[in-house]
Design a protein around this motif. Structure first.
Motif, PDB file in Angstrom:
ATOM      1  N   ALA A 105       0.833  -1.204   0.000  1.00 48.89           N
ATOM      2  CA  ALA A 105       0.000   0.000   0.000  1.00 48.89           C
ATOM      3  C   ALA A 105       0.870   1.257   0.000  1.00 48.89           C
ATOM      4  N   TYR A 106       1.989   1.220   0.731  1.00 43.97           N
ATOM      5  CA  TYR A 106       2.905   2.365   0.705  1.00 43.97           C
ATOM      6  C   TYR A 106       3.487   2.580  -0.702  1.00 43.97           C
ATOM      7  N   ILE A 107       3.812   1.487  -1.376  1.00 42.55           N
ATOM      8  CA  ILE A 107       4.328   1.608  -2.748  1.00 42.55           C
ATOM      9  C   ILE A 107       3.289   2.284  -3.635  1.00 42.55           C
ATOM     10  N   ASN A 108       2.027   1.868  -3.509  1.00 37.72           N
ATOM     11  CA  ASN A 108       0.969   2.475  -4.328  1.00 37.72           C
ATOM     12  C   ASN A 108       0.871   3.981  -4.095  1.00 37.72           C
ATOM     13  N   ILE A 109       0.901   4.394  -2.836  1.00 38.40           N
ATOM     14  CA  ILE A 109       0.787   5.819  -2.515  1.00 38.40           C
ATOM     15  C   ILE A 109       2.003   6.586  -3.052  1.00 38.40           C
ATOM     16  N   ALA A 110       3.195   6.061  -2.820  1.00 39.43           N
ATOM     17  CA  ALA A 110       4.406   6.736  -3.288  1.00 39.43           C
ATOM     18  C   ALA A 110       4.438   6.811  -4.812  1.00 39.43           C
ATOM     19  N   THR A 111       4.092   5.710  -5.464  1.00 41.33           N
ATOM     20  CA  THR A 111       4.078   5.691  -6.927  1.00 41.33           C
ATOM     21  C   THR A 111       3.014   6.632  -7.472  1.00 41.33           C
ATOM     22  N   ALA A 112       1.878   6.706  -6.809  1.00 40.95           N
ATOM     23  CA  ALA A 112       0.819   7.629  -7.238  1.00 40.95           C
ATOM     24  C   ALA A 112       1.303   9.076  -7.134  1.00 40.95           C
ATOM     25  N   LEU A 121       7.621  14.402  -2.331  1.00 43.22           N
ATOM     26  CA  LEU A 121       6.822  13.578  -1.416  1.00 43.22           C
ATOM     27  C   LEU A 121       7.004  12.097  -1.743  1.00 43.22           C
ATOM     28  N   ALA A 122       7.013  11.766  -3.023  1.00 43.35           N
ATOM     29  CA  ALA A 122       7.216  10.370  -3.420  1.00 43.35           C
ATOM     30  C   ALA A 122       8.572   9.860  -2.923  1.00 43.35           C
ATOM     31  N   LEU A 123       9.617  10.669  -3.059  1.00 46.44           N
ATOM     32  CA  LEU A 123      10.938  10.255  -2.580  1.00 46.44           C
ATOM     33  C   LEU A 123      10.930   9.999  -1.073  1.00 46.44           C
ATOM     34  N   LEU A 124      10.282  10.880  -0.318  1.00 48.34           N
ATOM     35  CA  LEU A 124      10.169  10.674   1.131  1.00 48.34           C
ATOM     36  C   LEU A 124       9.423   9.382   1.451  1.00 48.34           C
ATOM     37  N   GLN A 125       8.361   9.138   0.711  1.00 47.25           N
ATOM     38  CA  GLN A 125       7.569   7.932   0.960  1.00 47.25           C
ATOM     39  C   GLN A 125       8.338   6.666   0.586  1.00 47.25           C
ATOM     40  N   ASN A 150      11.931   3.306  -8.935  1.00 51.47           N
ATOM     41  CA  ASN A 150      11.109   4.513  -9.078  1.00 51.47           C
ATOM     42  C   ASN A 150      11.859   5.758  -8.611  1.00 51.47           C
ATOM     43  N   MET A 151      12.633   5.612  -7.549  1.00 54.43           N
ATOM     44  CA  MET A 151      13.436   6.749  -7.086  1.00 54.43           C
ATOM     45  C   MET A 151      14.464   7.136  -8.150  1.00 54.43           C
ATOM     46  N   ALA A 152      15.071   6.138  -8.788  1.00 54.81           N
ATOM     47  CA  ALA A 152      16.049   6.417  -9.842  1.00 54.81           C
ATOM     48  C   ALA A 152      15.400   7.181 -10.990  1.00 54.81           C
ATOM     49  N   ALA A 153      14.167   6.821 -11.335  1.00 50.70           N
ATOM     50  CA  ALA A 153      13.462   7.529 -12.406  1.00 50.70           C
ATOM     51  C   ALA A 153      13.231   8.989 -12.034  1.00 50.70           C
ATOM     52  N   ILE A 154      12.864   9.233 -10.797  1.00 47.91           N
ATOM     53  CA  ILE A 154      12.638  10.620 -10.351  1.00 47.91           C
ATOM     54  C   ILE A 154      13.940  11.418 -10.442  1.00 47.91           C
ATOM     55  N   TYR A 155      15.025  10.818  -9.946  1.00 43.27           N
ATOM     56  CA  TYR A 155      16.308  11.535  -9.991  1.00 43.27           C
ATOM     57  C   TYR A 155      16.796  11.730 -11.428  1.00 43.27           C
ATOM     58  N   THR A 156      16.495  10.794 -12.315  1.00 44.45           N
ATOM     59  CA  THR A 156      16.925  10.922 -13.710  1.00 44.45           C
ATOM     60  C   THR A 156      16.122  11.983 -14.448  1.00 44.45           C
ATOM     61  N   TYR A 157      14.813  11.827 -14.448  1.00 43.06           N
ATOM     62  CA  TYR A 157      13.962  12.641 -15.322  1.00 43.06           C
ATOM     63  C   TYR A 157      13.495  13.962 -14.721  1.00 43.06           C
ATOM     64  N   ALA A 163      24.044  10.994 -11.099  1.00 43.61           N
ATOM     65  CA  ALA A 163      24.897  10.200 -10.209  1.00 43.61           C
ATOM     66  C   ALA A 163      24.045   9.482  -9.160  1.00 43.61           C
ATOM     67  N   LYS A 164      23.101  10.198  -8.578  1.00 40.77           N
ATOM     68  CA  LYS A 164      22.206   9.593  -7.588  1.00 40.77           C
ATOM     69  C   LYS A 164      21.332   8.520  -8.249  1.00 40.77           C
ATOM     70  N   ALA A 165      20.834   8.810  -9.446  1.00 40.84           N
ATOM     71  CA  ALA A 165      20.008   7.843 -10.169  1.00 40.84           C
ATOM     72  C   ALA A 165      20.799   6.561 -10.438  1.00 40.84           C
ATOM     73  N   LEU A 166      22.053   6.698 -10.858  1.00 33.23           N
ATOM     74  CA  LEU A 166      22.887   5.531 -11.130  1.00 33.23           C
ATOM     75  C   LEU A 166      23.119   4.716  -9.863  1.00 33.23           C
ATOM     76  N   GLN A 167      23.358   5.384  -8.759  1.00 33.23           N
ATOM     77  CA  GLN A 167      23.542   4.707  -7.473  1.00 33.23           C
ATOM     78  C   GLN A 167      22.290   3.894  -7.119  1.00 33.23           C
ATOM     79  N   LEU A 168      21.117   4.480  -7.325  1.00 28.94           N
ATOM     80  CA  LEU A 168      19.860   3.796  -7.012  1.00 28.94           C
ATOM     81  C   LEU A 168      19.602   2.628  -7.967  1.00 28.94           C
ATOM     82  N   LEU A 169      19.928   2.813  -9.231  1.00 28.11           N
ATOM     83  CA  LEU A 169      19.757   1.731 -10.203  1.00 28.11           C
ATOM     84  C   LEU A 169      20.671   0.551  -9.884  1.00 28.11           C
TER      85      LEU A 169
END
Length: 186
Positions: A105-112, A121-125, A150-157, A163-169
């Protein structure tokens, strides 16, 4: 799955699905092109879940989650968030806020939130979700891989922090490799 409501004399309602609602990641809206039909199925499952189980239960949470997914595909974002939030509240009532069974359920809220542009907010969640998974000993899971991806996508796009996106990926890939290793050991 077949659920029948019986009044003592005859069947008064039924819900039949070829999809296992207990299997993570599989939702009717992924298989049914007609979103109104999918919404009808989830509304019926919600009603039956309330009638049969008489209140808050896991299947009711799944019905709200499914309704959120349908609303997402239909572009009904306020309803999407409302349904995902109801699913989360039910799971928190059943299991507590820091239990790994609440993570879907947390994933759904963060992804939404990511989907509608609430990136910070999504990154915090996602960070909160990862903390729960770590506390519960479920750090190596599909949920954590999803969060890192999903965090990597946020940092990328949206943040431009490659650099942060690559670390997360890399973390996502590491977890996926461990999951594959766990599956091969069976």
């Amino acid at each position: 799955i077949a659920i029948y409501k019986y009044d003592g004399h005859k069947i008064i309602d039924q819900f039949i699905s070829l999809i296992n609602p207990q299997r993570a990641g599989l939702f009717m809206e992924d298989y049914i092109v007609d979103m109104e039909m999918a919404k009808t199925y989830y509304l019926r499952a919600k009603r039956l879940s309330i009638d049969i189980d008489d209140g808050i239960n896991y299947n009711l949470s799944r019905a709200y989650s499914g309704l959120g997914g349908v609303c997402k595909k239909k572009g009904q974002y306020p309803e999407m968030m409302s349904n995902f939030q109801k699913s989360l509240e039910i799971r928190k009532a059943l299991y507590g806020e820091r239990d790994s069974r609440v993570c879907g359920a947390y994933i759904n809220i963060a992804t939404a939130n990511y989907y509608i542009g609430n990136y910070d907010l999504a990154l915090l969640q996602f960070d909160s979700l990862l903390a729960i998974l770590k506390e519960s000993g479920n750090e190596i899971s599909g949920a954590s891989a999803t969060a890192y991806g999903n965090m990597a996508a946020i940092y990328t796009y949206y943040k431009g922090d490659y650099a942060k996106a690559l670390q997360l990926l890399k973390k996502e890939e590491e977890i996926k490799q461990k999951l594959v290793g766990q599956m091969e050991s069976y």
